[in-house]
Design a protein around this motif. Structure first.
Motif, mmCIF file in Angstrom:
data_model
loop_
_atom_site.group_PDB
_atom_site.id
_atom_site.type_symbol
_atom_site.label_atom_id
_atom_site.label_comp_id
_atom_site.label_asym_id
_atom_site.label_seq_id
_atom_site.Cartn_x
_atom_site.Cartn_y
_atom_site.Cartn_z
ATOM 1 N N THR A 74 0.297 -1.058 0.239
ATOM 2 C CA THR A 74 -0.510 -0.255 0.182
ATOM 3 C C THR A 74 1.024 1.691 -0.096
ATOM 4 N N MET A 79 -0.738 3.483 -2.205
ATOM 5 C CA MET A 79 -2.902 3.447 -2.185
ATOM 6 C C MET A 79 -2.921 3.964 -1.288
ATOM 7 N N ARG A 105 -5.610 -2.895 -5.121
ATOM 8 C CA ARG A 105 -4.107 -2.915 -5.459
ATOM 9 C C ARG A 105 -4.631 -2.920 -7.096
ATOM 10 N N ARG A 107 -6.799 -2.178 -9.495
ATOM 11 C CA ARG A 107 -7.175 -0.579 -9.813
ATOM 12 C C ARG A 107 -6.550 0.215 -9.512
ATOM 13 N N ARG A 108 -5.600 0.358 -8.490
ATOM 14 C CA ARG A 108 -4.218 1.427 -8.474
ATOM 15 C C ARG A 108 -3.218 0.929 -9.801
ATOM 16 N N GLU A 111 -4.360 2.572 -12.574
ATOM 17 C CA GLU A 111 -4.339 4.125 -12.759
ATOM 18 C C GLU A 111 -2.554 4.535 -13.314
ATOM 19 N N THR A 118 -1.808 9.471 -7.616
ATOM 20 C CA THR A 118 -2.534 9.564 -6.690
ATOM 21 C C THR A 118 -2.115 11.293 -5.271
#
Length: 120
Positions: A74, A79, A105, A107-108, A111, A118
């Motif tokens: 994370t 994240m 994870r 999804r990140r 991205e 982010t």
């Protein structure tokens, strides 16, 4: 490394099953052993025989290692939602929290592969 959008939905499906099936067993435990969730009795029954001890210890050691990795991963991927994963691990089930983390994870990673950052 290529990340596929459908993988996140497999993880989310596993998280749903990981919430439902352990809690069905928990509800049965509550019905069979009292009107509330008695943690001491639950732990006693989880260690009642060698098979139960094996599964309990397997889950404890495996979940501990994966939780350390979840925290590390994370932070590495910047994240969001770590608090939700950790809280759900003790309030819902690790069988929910681990695949839910993998959903977040994935999804990140999607991205990141699309160049979306982010803010920390």
């Amino acid at each position: 490394m290529m990340h596929t959008p459908w993988l996140q939905w497999i993880y989310l499906s596993l998280a749903v099953f990981g919430a439902i099936f352990p809690w069905l067993a928990n509800v049965q435990f509550i019905r069979d052993y009292g009107d509330a969730f008695n943690l001491a009795q639950f732990i006693e029954l989880a260690n009642a025989n060698p098979a139960a001890r094996s599964l309990s210890r397997d889950l404890l050691i495996g979940a501990t290692a994966v939780t350390i990795w979840i925290v590390s991963e994370t932070r590495r991927l910047k994240m969001r939602g770590l608090w939700l994963v950790l809280l759900s691990s003790v309030t819902i089930a690790f069988a929910f929290a681990a695949p839910f983390f993998l959903f977040l994870r994935e999804r990140r990673l999607l991205e990141i592969s699309r160049g979306i950052s982010t803010k920390s």
